[in-house]
Design an enzyme around this catalytic site. Structure first.
Site, PDB file in Angstrom:
ATOM      1  CD  GLU A  45       9.768  -1.459  13.263  1.00  0.00           C
ATOM      2  OE1 GLU A  45      10.537  -0.791  12.553  1.00  0.00           O
ATOM      3  OE2 GLU A  45       9.390  -2.611  12.975  1.00  0.00           O
ATOM      4  CD  GLU A  49       5.338  -0.648  11.808  1.00  0.00           C
ATOM      5  OE1 GLU A  49       6.096  -0.014  12.548  1.00  0.00           O
ATOM      6  OE2 GLU A  49       5.135  -0.332  10.619  1.00  0.00           O
ATOM      7  CG  ASN A  93      -0.363  -0.115   2.510  1.00  0.00           C
ATOM      8  OD1 ASN A  93       0.672  -0.755   2.666  1.00  0.00           O
ATOM      9  ND2 ASN A  93      -0.951   0.528   3.483  1.00  0.00           N
ATOM     10  CB  CYS A 124      -2.438  -0.005   8.177  1.00  0.00           C
ATOM     11  SG  CYS A 124      -1.163   1.180   8.639  1.00  0.00           S
TER      12      CYS A 124
END
Ligand code: NAD
Ligand code: 6OD
Length: 514
Positions: free
Chosen positions: A495, A282, A183, A316
């Site tokens: 992160e 993630e 993405n 996301c």
């Protein structure tokens, strides 16, 4: 996988459905060949797959799927690099290299934009504003950070009178496997490569099979910046039964960092369990936005349009669940409808284009199947719900209409599962407590946003959000030094800033008796 099953639709897609059909080795064509980058050289094996432009479905490249021997060579090269000059490199040297990589990305800015836009179908304007500048920024930020990262130190006094100095030194973790989605391909890849190199690791990266182009360009930038052979290696290919699975199961990989679907994260975690490899994940999201009646109205609609539709909803962090205080519910739905209908769906290179296509035919089928399920379940489709037609080559692409749904029960699969398209479901609420309860009623926990002019309420509600990040009166506003990640099905670890440095290094605490 138990937790994942709990939110699935009645007819979930099987793992087999999700595996991308692999074209057999394609014949040589006029399109460019994208190779793997191993030990400083571009190499191909015997197998190739096609890279499609989602705007019109054309084949834009043939991509080398490397096979185990080339993946082994990449991992061995990384290991050799760690034993050589790179393993002895200092922070200043590595930071200087990261700045050079950032400069190299900027020097080829237009090529990166074209590659990213052709692979994903995203508007050139978006790739120019978001993806490519962020890639350069990722290298600069982690170069700055590694130069200034403090040592953790404690002066120790024990009850029986001993004195000591404790300080922790940072060492590379080794060979890091980096697996990323389609993405925001370059943004997400460099978000992991930059801190990994800053900490002195060697990396083997596998970009998504859907978006191999910008990673290949990045390999050229690495070579031209003088990154030593074997420090950055790139292998293309698929996940299960292909490069991805081989990479994460390899005994010589010391840590795996992954961005992608929660189900893929679960599979990777299993593969990493054997070698007790550290993972940073993630993963997916089903993010909520809470809109209070006192919000700044025009500003909220403007930004909520991005929060729902940016990158055709394939971020996301996008808000797929929107909770609106009842007195402004009708206004909100009608203003968002008007906004959605005004978004220009077009060719990526057209500067007026806001919405490009979805990434693939398969992904569009998935998103459309949710629209269908929503209708069957009695949803009101306020706008969209289908596929636009153009009367030109875009009809062979994977476009879809921006879509707003209302009237679904909160338990419905369309409200519970990540759709990953330009769609949201809007639900009214009557009290702050009710809004918080509905927003938190999910197994995901990546991002949330709150829209209000009442600062006290903003603080109060934000603290109660079960997410890794909460935005107030904004969305996807990033400071790369802050922790980024999710709770529940949305990920493991954080992160960003020092959190990245801590994942990509081993801390060795040294205790000196004074
Ligand atoms: P995906 O999980 O299907 O694929 C991601 C990567 O994993 C690809 O490179 C793929 O080839 C690889 N892969 C697949 N199966 C594998 C396996 N068994 N072993 C090793 N590698 C494997 O995800 P996607 O469809 O590319 O991306 C969309 C998903 O990513 C969405 O769920 C989205 O929410 C999530 N995402 C999360 C974040 C975040 O920061 N939390 C960011 C972007 C995307
Ligand atoms: O901004 C970032 O650092 C980041 N990881 C964004 C993720 C976006 C998801 O699609």
């Amino acid at each position: 996988m138990q937790r994942l099953k709990a939110v699935e639709c009645k007819e979930p897609m099987s793992i087999e459905d999700r595996v991308v059909p692999r074209p057999l080795a394609v014949r040589a064509t006029e399109v460019p060949e994208l190779k793997n980058f191993v030990d400083g050289d571009f190499v191909s094996g015997d197998h190739f797959f096609e890279d499609l432009n989602p705007a019109d479905g054309t084949v834009i490249a043939r991509v080398s799927e490397p096979g185990p021997a080339i993946v082994d060579a990449a991992i061995n090269a990384a290991r050799r690099a760690l034993r050589g000059e790179w393993g002895k490199s200092g922070v200043r040297q590595r930071a200087a290299l990261l700045y050079k990589i950032a400069d190299g990305i900027e020097a080829r800015f237009d090529e990166f934009v074209r590659a990213e836009s052709a692979d994903t179908g995203k508007p050139v304007a978006l790739a120019s504003r978001l993806d490519v500048p962020r890639a350069a920024a990722n290298f600069r930020v982690f170069a700055d950070l590694i130069k200034t990262a403090p040592l953790e130190a404690f002066e120790t006094e024990t009850p029986d009178g001993k004195h000591a100095l404790n300080y922790a030194v940072r060492k590379p973790i080794g060979v890091v496997g980096i697996i990323t989605p389609w993405n925001l391909p370059l943004l997400l890849l460099t978000w992991k490569v930059a801190p990994a190199l800053a900490c002195g690791n060697a990396v083997v990266v596998k970009p998504s099979e859907e978006t191999p182009a910008s990673a290949t360009l990045l390999a050229e930038v690495m070579r031209d910046a003088g990154v030593p052979n074997g420090v950055f290696n790139l292998v293309h290919g698929f996940g299960e039964g292909s490069t991805g699975e081989y990479l994460v199961s390899h005994p010589e990989i010391n840590a795996v960092t992954f961005t992608g679907e929660s189900r893929t994260g679960a599979a990777i975690m299993k593969a990493c369990a054997e070698g007790v490899k550290p993972v940073s994940f993630e993963l997916g999201g089903k993010n909520a936005a809470i809109v209070f009646a006192d919000c700044e109205r025009d500003e909220t609609i403007q930004q909520m349009s991005d929060a729902v539709f940016l990158n055709t909803g394939q971020v996301c962090l996008c808000a797929e669940r929107v909770y609106v205080e009842r007195p402004i519910f009708d206004w909100f739905v009608s203003a968002m409808k008007q906004k959605a209908e005004s978004l220009h769906i077009g060719w990526p290179a057209d500067s007026a284009t806001i919405l490009g296509p979805l990434i693939s035919a398969g992904h569009r089928e998935k998103v459309l199947s949710y629209f269908g399920k929503a209708r069957e379940l009695g949803a009101n489709t306020v706008t969209g719900g289908g596929v636009p037609t153009f009367g030109d080559a875009r009809d062979h692409g994977f476009y879809i209409q921006p879509t707003i749904l209302t009237d679904l029960p909160e338990s419905s699969c369309c409200v519970k599962e990540e759709i990953f398209g330009p769609v949201c479901h809007v639900t009214p609420f009557d009290s702050e407590e009710e809004a918080i309860a509905m927003a938190n009623d999910t197994e995901y926990g990546l991002a949330s946003s709150i829209w209000t002019r009442d600062l006290k309420r903003a603080h109060r509600v934000a603290r109660q959000m079960k997410t890794g990040i909460t935005w107030v009166n904004c969305w996807f506003l990033r400071d790369l030094r802050t922790p980024f990640g999710g709770v529940g099905l949305s990920g493991i670890g954080r992160e960003g800033g020092m959190h990245s440095l801590n994942f990509y290094s081993e801390l060795n605490n040294i205790c000196i008796r004074l």
